[in-house]
Design an enzyme around this catalytic site. Structure first.
Site, PDB file in Angstrom:
ATOM      1  N   ASP A 110       1.785  -8.870  10.685  1.00  0.00           N
ATOM      2  CA  ASP A 110       0.890  -7.770  10.304  1.00  0.00           C
ATOM      3  C   ASP A 110      -0.513  -8.065  10.857  1.00  0.00           C
ATOM      4  O   ASP A 110      -0.858  -9.225  11.104  1.00  0.00           O
ATOM      5  CB  ASP A 110       0.748  -7.694   8.774  1.00  0.00           C
ATOM      6  CG  ASP A 110       2.009  -7.167   8.085  1.00  0.00           C
ATOM      7  OD1 ASP A 110       2.926  -6.690   8.768  1.00  0.00           O
ATOM      8  OD2 ASP A 110       2.055  -7.246   6.845  1.00  0.00           O
ATOM      9  N   ARG A 163       3.746  -3.121  16.702  1.00  0.00           N
ATOM     10  CA  ARG A 163       3.669  -2.032  15.707  1.00  0.00           C
ATOM     11  C   ARG A 163       2.282  -1.405  15.862  1.00  0.00           C
ATOM     12  O   ARG A 163       1.267  -2.090  15.815  1.00  0.00           O
ATOM     13  CB  ARG A 163       3.810  -2.574  14.290  1.00  0.00           C
ATOM     14  CG  ARG A 163       3.493  -1.481  13.248  1.00  0.00           C
ATOM     15  CD  ARG A 163       3.218  -2.052  11.859  1.00  0.00           C
ATOM     16  NE  ARG A 163       4.369  -2.708  11.321  1.00  0.00           N
ATOM     17  CZ  ARG A 163       4.290  -3.769  10.518  1.00  0.00           C
ATOM     18  NH1 ARG A 163       3.133  -4.285  10.177  1.00  0.00           N
ATOM     19  NH2 ARG A 163       5.389  -4.335  10.047  1.00  0.00           N
ATOM     20  N   ARG A 215      -6.541  -4.459  -4.124  1.00  0.00           N
ATOM     21  CA  ARG A 215      -7.264  -4.610  -2.854  1.00  0.00           C
ATOM     22  C   ARG A 215      -7.043  -3.397  -1.955  1.00  0.00           C
ATOM     23  O   ARG A 215      -7.968  -2.867  -1.365  1.00  0.00           O
ATOM     24  CB  ARG A 215      -6.778  -5.880  -2.148  1.00  0.00           C
ATOM     25  CG  ARG A 215      -7.814  -6.488  -1.260  1.00  0.00           C
ATOM     26  CD  ARG A 215      -7.546  -7.922  -0.861  1.00  0.00           C
ATOM     27  NE  ARG A 215      -6.167  -8.328  -0.938  1.00  0.00           N
ATOM     28  CZ  ARG A 215      -5.745  -9.313  -1.726  1.00  0.00           C
ATOM     29  NH1 ARG A 215      -6.578  -9.937  -2.511  1.00  0.00           N
ATOM     30  NH2 ARG A 215      -4.478  -9.672  -1.715  1.00  0.00           N
ATOM     31  N   ARG A 216      -5.791  -2.941  -1.912  1.00  0.00           N
ATOM     32  CA  ARG A 216      -5.506  -1.788  -1.064  1.00  0.00           C
ATOM     33  C   ARG A 216      -6.287  -0.560  -1.543  1.00  0.00           C
ATOM     34  O   ARG A 216      -6.809   0.200  -0.758  1.00  0.00           O
ATOM     35  CB  ARG A 216      -4.006  -1.458  -1.072  1.00  0.00           C
ATOM     36  CG  ARG A 216      -3.170  -2.404  -0.257  1.00  0.00           C
ATOM     37  CD  ARG A 216      -3.511  -2.310   1.221  1.00  0.00           C
ATOM     38  NE  ARG A 216      -2.967  -3.411   1.990  1.00  0.00           N
ATOM     39  CZ  ARG A 216      -3.504  -4.621   2.044  1.00  0.00           C
ATOM     40  NH1 ARG A 216      -4.614  -4.906   1.384  1.00  0.00           N
ATOM     41  NH2 ARG A 216      -2.963  -5.572   2.773  1.00  0.00           N
TER      42      ARG A 216
HETATM   43  P1  FDA Z   1      -2.878   9.077   6.904  1.00  0.00           P
HETATM   44  O1  FDA Z   1      -3.564   8.047   6.064  1.00  0.00           O
HETATM   45  O2  FDA Z   1      -3.688  10.191   7.468  1.00  0.00           O
HETATM   46  O3  FDA Z   1      -1.687   9.631   6.068  1.00  0.00           O
HETATM   47  C1  FDA Z   1      -0.938  10.759   6.500  1.00  0.00           C
HETATM   48  C2  FDA Z   1      -0.324  11.379   5.263  1.00  0.00           C
HETATM   49  O4  FDA Z   1       0.614  10.439   4.695  1.00  0.00           O
HETATM   50  C3  FDA Z   1      -1.340  11.637   4.140  1.00  0.00           C
HETATM   51  O5  FDA Z   1      -1.926  12.891   4.250  1.00  0.00           O
HETATM   52  C4  FDA Z   1      -0.469  11.532   2.904  1.00  0.00           C
HETATM   53  O6  FDA Z   1       0.234  12.721   2.713  1.00  0.00           O
HETATM   54  C5  FDA Z   1       0.515  10.455   3.288  1.00  0.00           C
HETATM   55  N1  FDA Z   1       0.126   9.119   2.842  1.00  0.00           N
HETATM   56  C6  FDA Z   1      -0.476   8.146   3.573  1.00  0.00           C
HETATM   57  N2  FDA Z   1      -0.630   7.027   2.819  1.00  0.00           N
HETATM   58  C7  FDA Z   1      -0.127   7.318   1.592  1.00  0.00           C
HETATM   59  C8  FDA Z   1       0.030   6.601   0.382  1.00  0.00           C
HETATM   60  N3  FDA Z   1      -0.373   5.345   0.258  1.00  0.00           N
HETATM   61  N4  FDA Z   1       0.613   7.226  -0.676  1.00  0.00           N
HETATM   62  C9  FDA Z   1       1.060   8.496  -0.586  1.00  0.00           C
HETATM   63  N5  FDA Z   1       0.952   9.229   0.531  1.00  0.00           N
HETATM   64  C10 FDA Z   1       0.363   8.656   1.604  1.00  0.00           C
HETATM   65  N6  FDA Z   1      -2.386  -1.379   8.465  1.00  0.00           N
HETATM   66  C11 FDA Z   1      -2.993  -2.493   8.915  1.00  0.00           C
HETATM   67  O7  FDA Z   1      -4.228  -2.540   8.962  1.00  0.00           O
HETATM   68  N7  FDA Z   1      -2.249  -3.568   9.332  1.00  0.00           N
HETATM   69  C12 FDA Z   1      -0.895  -3.550   9.330  1.00  0.00           C
HETATM   70  O8  FDA Z   1      -0.259  -4.522   9.743  1.00  0.00           O
HETATM   71  C13 FDA Z   1      -0.240  -2.377   8.838  1.00  0.00           C
HETATM   72  N8  FDA Z   1       1.111  -2.306   8.789  1.00  0.00           N
HETATM   73  C14 FDA Z   1       1.713  -1.109   8.475  1.00  0.00           C
HETATM   74  C15 FDA Z   1       3.110  -0.984   8.552  1.00  0.00           C
HETATM   75  C16 FDA Z   1       3.710   0.250   8.345  1.00  0.00           C
HETATM   76  C17 FDA Z   1       5.199   0.367   8.456  1.00  0.00           C
HETATM   77  C18 FDA Z   1       2.894   1.388   8.038  1.00  0.00           C
HETATM   78  C19 FDA Z   1       3.518   2.736   7.873  1.00  0.00           C
HETATM   79  C20 FDA Z   1       1.539   1.261   7.905  1.00  0.00           C
HETATM   80  C21 FDA Z   1       0.935   0.014   8.107  1.00  0.00           C
HETATM   81  N9  FDA Z   1      -0.442  -0.145   7.957  1.00  0.00           N
HETATM   82  C22 FDA Z   1      -1.037  -1.290   8.409  1.00  0.00           C
HETATM   83  C23 FDA Z   1      -1.238   0.899   7.278  1.00  0.00           C
HETATM   84  C24 FDA Z   1      -1.791   1.885   8.272  1.00  0.00           C
HETATM   85  O9  FDA Z   1      -2.770   1.270   9.079  1.00  0.00           O
HETATM   86  C25 FDA Z   1      -2.435   3.091   7.557  1.00  0.00           C
HETATM   87  O10 FDA Z   1      -3.481   2.666   6.749  1.00  0.00           O
HETATM   88  C26 FDA Z   1      -1.467   3.889   6.702  1.00  0.00           C
HETATM   89  O11 FDA Z   1      -0.206   3.997   7.304  1.00  0.00           O
HETATM   90  C27 FDA Z   1      -1.996   5.322   6.479  1.00  0.00           C
HETATM   91  O12 FDA Z   1      -2.199   5.955   7.728  1.00  0.00           O
HETATM   92  P2  FDA Z   1      -1.266   7.129   8.300  1.00  0.00           P
HETATM   93  O13 FDA Z   1      -1.125   6.909   9.762  1.00  0.00           O
HETATM   94  O14 FDA Z   1      -0.013   7.186   7.541  1.00  0.00           O
HETATM   95  O15 FDA Z   1      -2.155   8.421   8.167  1.00  0.00           O
END
Ligand code: FDA
Length: 302
Positions: free
Chosen positions: A125, A175, A279-280
Site C-alpha cells: 500500500d 495499484r 485515522r481514516r
Molecule cells: P471518491 O472518494 O470520489 O468516491 C467515489 C464514490 O464512492 C463516492 O461518491 C461514494 O459514493 C463512494 N465512496 C467512496 N468512499 C466511500 C466510503 N468510504 N464509504 C462509502 N462510500 C464511499 N489510498 C492510499 O492513499 N493508499 C493506498 O494504498 C490505497 N489503497 C486502496 C486500495 C483499494 C482497493 C481502494 C479501492 C482504495 C485504496 N485507497 C488507497 C483509497 C483511495 O486512495 C481513495 O481514497 C478511495 O478509494 C476513495 O476514492 P474514490 O476513487 O473511490 O473516489
C-alpha cells in the site's frame, strides 16, 4: 470541509467505541483472520477476488514489526490452505519502515519469500508523503528479486507522473488510486477534476507501458474512463483488474463482474480497527458523508 463532516471529526473522541465499531463493521471483515477468510470465501463464491490486509501501521518497536511480519505470513498460509482467490496487501510502516528501512525491507523480503513459495502476490500500500520515497525505493529493490510484488500509486500526488515513468521501465504491477491522506497543496492536486485527469493520464502511461494495473476506485467517472481507455488501447482483460474497498458500493463491483471484468475487494481485518477507522475519518472526513449516503441509499451490504 462541510459542516457535517467537521462536526463528525470534532466529535470523534466523544463517540462511544461501539458506535464507531458499528460504522467500521461495514469496512472491516472483523478482528480475526477467520473473519477475513469467511468474507473472502463469500466473495470468491460470487467470482470476486480479494486482497487481505492485516490492519496495523506506524509501529514504533521491532517486536511489533516482527509480529506484523508473522501475521502477514499467517495470512499467506491461510490463503494457500483454504485455496482462496486472494492475495496480501501490507503497509511498510507496519513492517518497521519508520524504525529502520533495512529492517523493514528484510521483513518484506521474508514475506515475499513465503508468498513466492505459495505462488502468491503481495501488494505494498502507499502511505502518506513522508513514506513515498522509501516505499518506492524498497519496491524497486525487491522487484529486482521478486516477480510477485506490486506497489500502489496515488493520483493526487504531483510527483506520481515521474514515479510512474520510472516504474513502467520495470513493468511494475501497480495499484492506481486517488490517495487518501490529507497532503499539502504544494505536493498534491486538490480539485476533483485535477485528480481525475491525473488518474486517467497515469492509467494510460501504465497500460501503454505494459504494466499490470489494479484500478482502485469507486468513482463512476473514472470507471467509465478506464473502461473506455482499456478498450481504445485494446488491453486484454487479464492485464488489469478493478479494485474496491470492502463495504463500499457493492453494487458497482457486481456490475463490473457482470460485464466480465476481474474484480478484487480489499478486505482489512485485525484488532487495530479502531485507530485505523478513527485515522481514516480524520484524514478524510468525506467518509462520514459517504457512510450516511450509502446507508440512506441502502447500498450497504458488505
Ligand atoms: P471518491 O472518494 O470520489 O468516491 C467515489 C464514490 O464512492 C463516492 O461518491 C461514494 O459514493 C463512494 N465512496 C467512496 N468512499 C466511500 C466510503 N468510504 N464509504 C462509502 N462510500 C464511499 N489510498 C492510499 O492513499 N493508499 C493506498 O494504498 C490505497 N489503497 C486502496 C486500495 C483499494 C482497493 C481502494 C479501492 C482504495 C485504496 N485507497 C488507497 C483509497 C483511495 O486512495 C481513495 O481514497 C478511495 O478509494 C476513495 O476514492 P474514490 O476513487 O473511490 O473516489
Amino acid at each position: 470541509m462541510s459542516l457535517f463532516n467537521r462536526l463528525i471529526v470534532s466529535s470523534l473522541p466523544a463517540i462511544p467505541k461501539p458506535i464507531v465499531g458499528w460504522v467500521a463493521s461495514r469496512y472491516i471483515a472483523g478482528a480475526h483472520l477467520e473473519n477475513a477468510i469467511q468474507v473472502t470465501r463469500n466473495l470468491n463464491a460470487q467470482g470476486i477476488l480479494t486482497t487481505i490486509d492485516l490492519l496495523g501501521e506506524d509501529v514504533t518497536n521491532r517486536s511489533q514489526a516482527i509480529s506484523a511480519r508473522e501475521g502477514c505470513k499467517e495470512v499467506l498460509n491461510a490463503i494457500a490452505r483454504e485455496r482462496m482467490g486472494a492475495n496480501l496487501s501490507l503497509k511498510l510502516t507496519e513492517l518497521g519502515l519508520k524504525i529502520d528501512k533495512g529492517f523493514c525491507e528484510d521483513n518484506l523480503r521474508q514475506v515475499l519469500d513465503l508468498a513466492r513459495e505459495k505462488k502468491n502476490f503481495v501488494r505494498i500500500d502507499m502511505e502518506d508523503h513522508t513514506c513515498t520515497d522509501a516505499t518506492i525505493e524498497i519496491y524497486r529493490s525487491t522487484r529486482k528479486d521478486f516477480e510477485n510484488v506490486g506497489v500502489a500509486i496515488q493520483a493526487y500526488l504531483r510527483r506520481s507522473e515521474s514515479d510512474v515513468s520510472e516504474l513502467v521501465k520495470q513493468k511494475a504491477n501497480i495499484r492506481l488510486c486517488k490517495g487518501i491522506y490529507v497532503e499539502p497543496e504544494s505536493i498534491a492536486f486538490k480539485t476533483k477534476d485535477e485528480i481525475r485527469e491525473n488518474f486517467l493520464k497515469l492509467l494510460r502511461m501504465m497500460l501503454e507501458g505494459g504494466c499490470y494495473v489494479g484500478i482502485a476506485t469507486h468513482d463512476d467517472f473514472l470507471i467509465a474512463g478506464a473502461r473506455r481507455l482499456t478498450s481504445e488501447l485494446r488491453i486484454d482483460r487479464d492485464r488489469f483488474e478493478f479494485q474496491t474497498l470492502l463495504g463500499v458500493k457493492p453494487s458497482m463491483r457486481q456490475m463490473l463482474l457482470r460485464d466480465g471484468f476481474r474484480v478484487r475487494v480489499y478486505v482489512p481485518f485485525g484488532r487495530e480497527w479502531y485507530p485505523y477507522c478513527v485515522r481514516r475519518l480524520k484524514e478524510n472526513p468525506e467518509i462520514a458523508s459517504h457512510v450516511l449516503k450509502s446507508i440512506l441509499t441502502r447500498d450497504n451490504v458488505k
